[in-house]
Structure formats: C-alpha cells, structure tokens
Design a protein around this motif. Structure first.
Motif, mmCIF file in Angstrom:
data_model
loop_
_atom_site.group_PDB
_atom_site.id
_atom_site.type_symbol
_atom_site.label_atom_id
_atom_site.label_comp_id
_atom_site.label_asym_id
_atom_site.label_seq_id
_atom_site.Cartn_x
_atom_site.Cartn_y
_atom_site.Cartn_z
ATOM 1 N N LEU A 171 118.104 33.330 69.294
ATOM 2 C CA LEU A 171 117.481 31.998 68.752
ATOM 3 C C LEU A 171 117.400 31.908 67.287
ATOM 4 N N SER A 172 117.872 30.642 66.923
ATOM 5 C CA SER A 172 117.918 30.765 65.352
ATOM 6 C C SER A 172 117.906 29.547 64.954
ATOM 7 N N THR A 173 116.926 29.031 63.928
ATOM 8 C CA THR A 173 116.982 28.089 63.122
ATOM 9 C C THR A 173 117.150 28.060 61.486
ATOM 10 N N ALA A 174 117.578 27.145 60.988
ATOM 11 C CA ALA A 174 117.711 27.117 59.594
ATOM 12 C C ALA A 174 116.156 26.766 58.884
ATOM 13 N N ASN A 175 115.382 26.055 59.561
ATOM 14 C CA ASN A 175 114.354 25.461 58.854
ATOM 15 C C ASN A 175 113.060 25.217 59.977
ATOM 16 N N GLY A 176 112.270 26.239 60.054
ATOM 17 C CA GLY A 176 111.382 26.308 61.239
ATOM 18 C C GLY A 176 110.978 27.444 61.873
ATOM 19 N N ALA A 177 109.747 27.373 62.618
ATOM 20 C CA ALA A 177 109.285 28.571 63.320
ATOM 21 C C ALA A 177 109.991 28.629 64.518
ATOM 22 N N ILE A 178 109.811 30.152 65.086
ATOM 23 C CA ILE A 178 110.489 30.562 66.306
ATOM 24 C C ILE A 178 109.375 31.214 67.050
ATOM 25 N N THR A 179 109.100 30.796 68.231
ATOM 26 C CA THR A 179 108.005 31.825 69.144
ATOM 27 C C THR A 179 108.584 32.059 70.365
ATOM 28 N N LEU A 180 108.791 33.234 70.910
ATOM 29 C CA LEU A 180 109.072 33.807 72.024
ATOM 30 C C LEU A 180 108.085 34.414 72.717
ATOM 31 N N TYR A 181 108.022 34.107 73.906
ATOM 32 C CA TYR A 181 106.893 34.821 74.950
ATOM 33 C C TYR A 181 108.014 35.380 75.929
ATOM 34 N N VAL A 182 107.935 36.684 76.090
ATOM 35 C CA VAL A 182 108.500 37.661 77.262
ATOM 36 C C VAL A 182 107.493 38.375 77.842
ATOM 37 N N PRO A 183 107.957 38.948 78.928
ATOM 38 C CA PRO A 183 107.202 40.000 79.929
ATOM 39 C C PRO A 183 106.805 41.236 78.823
ATOM 40 N N SER A 184 105.700 41.892 79.039
ATOM 41 C CA SER A 184 105.366 43.003 78.092
ATOM 42 C C SER A 184 106.317 44.199 78.498
ATOM 43 N N ARG B 196 117.800 38.763 69.373
ATOM 44 C CA ARG B 196 118.082 38.259 68.027
ATOM 45 C C ARG B 196 117.428 36.841 67.717
ATOM 46 N N ILE B 197 116.574 37.041 66.857
ATOM 47 C CA ILE B 197 115.889 35.960 66.467
ATOM 48 C C ILE B 197 116.024 35.826 64.756
ATOM 49 N N SER B 198 116.358 34.693 64.394
ATOM 50 C CA SER B 198 116.538 34.562 62.852
ATOM 51 C C SER B 198 116.273 33.087 62.532
ATOM 52 N N THR B 199 115.339 32.910 61.274
ATOM 53 C CA THR B 199 115.074 31.743 60.651
ATOM 54 C C THR B 199 115.110 31.829 59.094
ATOM 55 N N ALA B 200 115.689 30.840 58.463
ATOM 56 C CA ALA B 200 115.866 31.027 57.197
ATOM 57 C C ALA B 200 114.315 30.845 56.384
ATOM 58 N N THR B 201 113.729 29.872 56.850
ATOM 59 C CA THR B 201 112.221 29.377 56.496
ATOM 60 C C THR B 201 111.386 29.065 57.409
ATOM 61 N N GLY B 202 110.779 30.134 57.927
ATOM 62 C CA GLY B 202 109.666 29.978 58.890
ATOM 63 C C GLY B 202 109.165 31.162 59.552
ATOM 64 N N GLU B 203 108.163 31.021 60.269
ATOM 65 C CA GLU B 203 107.651 32.156 61.012
ATOM 66 C C GLU B 203 108.352 32.582 62.181
ATOM 67 N N ILE B 204 108.150 33.913 62.718
ATOM 68 C CA ILE B 204 108.676 34.237 63.811
ATOM 69 C C ILE B 204 107.609 35.057 64.597
ATOM 70 N N ARG B 205 107.381 34.679 65.839
ATOM 71 C CA ARG B 205 106.218 35.122 66.867
ATOM 72 C C ARG B 205 107.063 35.561 68.138
ATOM 73 N N LEU B 206 106.602 36.955 68.187
ATOM 74 C CA LEU B 206 107.274 37.450 69.708
ATOM 75 C C LEU B 206 105.979 38.089 70.361
ATOM 76 N N TRP B 207 105.714 37.358 71.655
ATOM 77 C CA TRP B 207 104.545 37.648 72.185
ATOM 78 C C TRP B 207 104.962 38.163 73.678
ATOM 79 N N GLY B 208 104.164 39.382 73.934
ATOM 80 C CA GLY B 208 104.410 39.738 75.338
ATOM 81 C C GLY B 208 103.226 39.058 76.157
ATOM 82 N N ILE B 209 103.662 38.687 77.334
ATOM 83 C CA ILE B 209 102.612 38.346 78.219
ATOM 84 C C ILE B 209 102.564 38.945 79.635
#
Length: 113
Positions: A44-57, A100-113
């Motif tokens: 998951l990658s973006t140059a300008n923006g936030a990334i949120t990923l929800y995965v099983p715990s 693999r998660i990357s962003t140049a300008t933004g928050e990254i949130r990785l949450w287990g559900i």
C-alpha cells in the motif's frame, strides 16, 4: 487472487477480501480491510495521503510501515526491529507474509480487528 487498485487523485477503498492487495495512489487516502492469505503480500503506497489497514489480530507477516512526515500507529502486537515516530518495522506472528505500507506525507494506521 490479487486485488490491484491504482489512481492519481481520490480515495481507494478495498473491503472484505482475503487476497494479496496492491494499492497505489499519487494524492489521496487508502483504506483496506482485508485478511492476508498465508504467504500473501500487501503493498500500500501513496505520495500524499493517509493509509489505514485493518487486518485480523492473528495476521502473520513481515511488516514495514514508513511515513515521511506522519506518524505510524498500531494496536497489534509487533515484534519490533525498528521504531520511530514515522517508522515501524518488525514481525507480526511468524512473519508468513509481507505487509509494506508507505506514504511520503500522511499518517499510517494499522489496526487489528
């Protein structure tokens, strides 16, 4: 199966899949709610923006989250090898897949559900 999503501006949403995910964005957010298959890959990658990923715990993957200017947050138990305000590298579970998660300008949130 593999989900591939790419665009220049806007938002990318991927929901309810159990497959590899490759999502890239120039300007905008990415939100993914997915299960990673055994030995699967999420890029998951973006140059300008936030990334949120929800995965099983109980997800098992090598993990690399890098933000140029934003913070990286998670509620998952990560065996950390490198962590700063904007970097989180380590292992979830046995490390069977890769996230693999990357962003140049933004928050990254990785949450287990």
């Amino acid at each position: 199966m593999r989900v591939i999503a790419s665009q220049v501006n806007g938002e990318i949403f991927v929901c309810g899949t159990n497959s590899d995910v490759d999502a890239s964005q120039a300007n905008g957010t990415i939100e993914v709610d997915a299960s990673l298959p055994l030995n699967g890959v999420m890029d998951l990658s973006t140059a300008n923006g936030a990334i949120t990923l929800y995965v099983p715990s109980d997800t098992s993957a090598d993990l690399s989250c890098i933000s140029g200017t934003g913070t990286v947050t998670t509620n998952l138990a990560v065996d950390v090898t490198n962590q700063t305000k904007n970097t989180l590298i380590g292992t979830l579970g046995l490390g069977d897949g890769a996230i693999r998660i990357s962003t140049a300008t933004g928050e990254i949130r990785l949450w287990g559900i």
